[in-house]
Design a protein around this motif. Structure first.
Motif, PDB file in Angstrom:
ATOM      1  N   LYS A  57       4.052   8.658   6.983  1.00 12.03           N
ATOM      2  CA  LYS A  57       4.799   7.711   6.195  1.00 12.03           C
ATOM      3  C   LYS A  57       5.847   6.707   6.893  1.00 12.03           C
ATOM      4  CE  LYS A  57       4.907   8.504   1.796  1.00 12.03           C
ATOM      5  NZ  LYS A  57       5.105   8.774   0.466  1.00 12.03           N
ATOM      6  N   LYS A  75       5.893  -6.538  10.566  1.00 13.49           N
ATOM      7  CA  LYS A  75       5.734  -5.196   9.840  1.00 13.49           C
ATOM      8  C   LYS A  75       4.733  -4.527  10.126  1.00 13.49           C
ATOM      9  CE  LYS A  75       9.453  -6.394   7.445  1.00 13.49           C
ATOM     10  NZ  LYS A  75      10.854  -6.068   7.691  1.00 13.49           N
ATOM     11  N   ASN A  76       4.417  -3.313   9.710  1.00  8.21           N
ATOM     12  CA  ASN A  76       3.322  -2.251   9.647  1.00  8.21           C
ATOM     13  C   ASN A  76       2.365  -2.614   8.736  1.00  8.21           C
ATOM     14  OD1 ASN A  76       3.966  -0.319  11.795  1.00  8.21           O
ATOM     15  ND2 ASN A  76       5.777  -0.447  10.750  1.00  8.21           N
ATOM     16  N   LYS A  77       2.100  -3.821   8.419  1.00  6.44           N
ATOM     17  CA  LYS A  77       1.363  -4.401   7.204  1.00  6.44           C
ATOM     18  C   LYS A  77      -0.148  -3.913   7.146  1.00  6.44           C
ATOM     19  CE  LYS A  77       3.811  -8.614   6.326  1.00  6.44           C
ATOM     20  NZ  LYS A  77       3.676 -10.163   6.648  1.00  6.44           N
ATOM     21  N   CYS A 127      -0.068  -0.375   5.106  1.00  3.81           N
ATOM     22  CA  CYS A 127       0.960  -0.121   4.219  1.00  3.81           C
ATOM     23  C   CYS A 127       0.313  -0.193   2.819  1.00  3.81           C
ATOM     24  CB  CYS A 127       2.013  -1.046   4.197  1.00  3.81           C
ATOM     25  SG  CYS A 127       3.116  -0.906   5.742  1.00  3.81           S
ATOM     26  N   SER A 128       0.856   0.872   1.814  1.00 11.44           N
ATOM     27  CA  SER A 128       0.760   0.667   0.329  1.00 11.44           C
ATOM     28  C   SER A 128       2.113   0.808  -0.121  1.00 11.44           C
ATOM     29  CB  SER A 128      -0.220   1.673  -0.031  1.00 11.44           C
ATOM     30  OG  SER A 128       0.440   3.035  -0.009  1.00 11.44           O
ATOM     31  N   THR A 129       2.239  -0.225  -0.985  1.00  5.54           N
ATOM     32  CA  THR A 129       3.720  -0.661  -1.363  1.00  5.54           C
ATOM     33  C   THR A 129       3.995   0.084  -2.936  1.00  5.54           C
ATOM     34  OG1 THR A 129       4.141  -2.242  -0.069  1.00  5.54           O
ATOM     35  CG2 THR A 129       5.583  -2.050  -1.846  1.00  5.54           C
ATOM     36  N   THR A 188      10.224   1.216  -1.014  1.00  5.78           N
ATOM     37  CA  THR A 188       9.077   0.459  -0.458  1.00  5.78           C
ATOM     38  C   THR A 188       8.493   1.609   0.550  1.00  5.78           C
ATOM     39  OG1 THR A 188       9.625  -1.429  -0.983  1.00  5.78           O
ATOM     40  CG2 THR A 188       7.927  -1.215   0.617  1.00  5.78           C
ATOM     41  N   ASP A 189       7.279   2.164   0.664  1.00  7.23           N
ATOM     42  CA  ASP A 189       6.851   3.144   1.596  1.00  7.23           C
ATOM     43  C   ASP A 189       5.340   2.598   2.076  1.00  7.23           C
ATOM     44  OD1 ASP A 189       4.530   4.176   0.023  1.00  7.23           O
ATOM     45  OD2 ASP A 189       6.127   5.018  -1.189  1.00  7.23           O
ATOM     46  N   CYS A 190       5.087   2.833   3.242  1.00  9.63           N
ATOM     47  CA  CYS A 190       3.890   2.537   4.012  1.00  9.63           C
ATOM     48  C   CYS A 190       3.404   3.716   4.487  1.00  9.63           C
ATOM     49  CB  CYS A 190       4.150   1.466   5.281  1.00  9.63           C
ATOM     50  SG  CYS A 190       5.103   0.180   4.756  1.00  9.63           S
ATOM     51  N   GLU A 191       1.946   3.936   4.080  1.00  9.18           N
ATOM     52  CA  GLU A 191       1.350   5.206   4.595  1.00  9.18           C
ATOM     53  C   GLU A 191       0.510   4.851   5.762  1.00  9.18           C
ATOM     54  OE1 GLU A 191      -0.552   6.988   1.302  1.00  9.18           O
ATOM     55  OE2 GLU A 191       1.337   7.907   0.522  1.00  9.18           O
TER      56      GLU A 191
END
Length: 287
Positions: free
Chosen positions: A107, A5-7, A10-12, A96-99
């Motif tokens: 995003k 994942k793009n961990k 990410c901010s969830t 769930t979004d990842c900036e």
């Protein structure tokens, strides 16, 4: 495949539950067959229909009054439904979004669609003719984009978006990812070893938001700052979308390297066939 994942970026946000009114409106929307009429809806007429909607909901604030709806013609029902969908159900992003913090306006949304939708879309696309005028196969919907002229005018309109594309366009709008309903979709097929050169989507041709949905294989998309040469790799997984706004739209180039494997966070990912669906809102030039 061991997915990464793009961990790091990410901010969830937690997923919100849909309320009864939204559920009713979405149910009506799903039952409508002539979705291709929505792109030419006269919103002046809809203001009158909204009064009927208000009357229909006075007796029950969480659902539409079915008796009143039955008194409205089929065409008006379609317009009434899409008015509800456009104006009443828009909400802040509930997925769930990842900036990607290093790139303002970029995003990444994993699992934007489910597996059955994913498989359905691939089947729909493979039932349509592919164009081979580029190094990769493509399809155009809504407007055909002229890569050399880098402009779009009314002569390039090739028809309303098909139902599957409209459904996705409304979903993107409804989730507040884009300010206007997309009216142009380009489909790109990437076989192992194929990519796309570093670029910024045509600024005078499309509005301030570009959204791409990935099907099939995962791959890395590189975002490069031409001023500093900084490169940020983002893993695009199947069923995910990537959203380009602000600096990501106008200041950072994006590209996919022409190779057969990617390495992301220590894991080697073998590429297979990948299809991208890119949604854009056209800015028409004078013909």
């Amino acid at each position: 495949m061991n997915k990464k994942k793009n961990k790091l970026f990410c901010s969830t946000n937690s997923k919100e539950s849909i309320n009864q009114e939204e559920s009713t409106q979405l149910e009506l929307f799903s039952q409508t067959t002539e979705k291709n009429t929505y792109s030419v809806v006269n919103f002046g007429e809809i203001s009158k229909l909204k009064q009927k909607l208000q009357s229909a909901t006075e007796s029950n604030q969480t659902s539409l009054n079915q008796q009143t709806i039955q008194q409205i013609s089929g065409q008006e029902i379609q317009k009434l439904e899409i008015t509800s969908f456009f104006h009443d159900t828009r909400k802040e992003n509930s997925d769930t979004d990842c900036e990607v913090h290093k790139v303002t306006g970029l995003k990444y949304i994993p699992e934007f669609i489910d597996q059955s939708e994913h498989n359905y879309l691939i089947k729909q696309l493979d039932n349509q003719p592919w164009l081979s005028d580029l190094k990769r196969r493509v399809q155009h919907y809504g407007y055909k984009y002229n890569y050399k002229a880098r402009k779009i005018d009314t002569s390039m309109h090739i028809g309303a978006l098909p139902d599957w594309a409209l459904d996705l366009a409304y979903k993107l709008y409804n989730n507040n990812f884009i300010d206007s309903i997309p009216d142009q979709v380009i489909i790109n097929e990437y076989l192992p070893g194929q990519g796309i050169s570093s670029h910024i989507d045509c600024v005078p041709c499309f509005s301030n938001t570009i959204i791409s949905l990935s099907l099939g294989s995962a791959c890395i998309m590189d975002f490069t700052n031409p001023s500093t040469d900084e490169k940020i790799p983002v893993l695009l997984e199947p069923k995910s979308i990537v959203i380009l706004k602000e600096d990501a739209r106008y200041k950072w180039n994006h590209s996919i390297a022409a190779r057969k494997t990617d390495k992301f966070q220590g894991t080697v990912i073998k590429r297979e066939r990948r299809i991208s669906l890119t949604f854009r809102k056209v800015i028409l030039a004078s013909s």
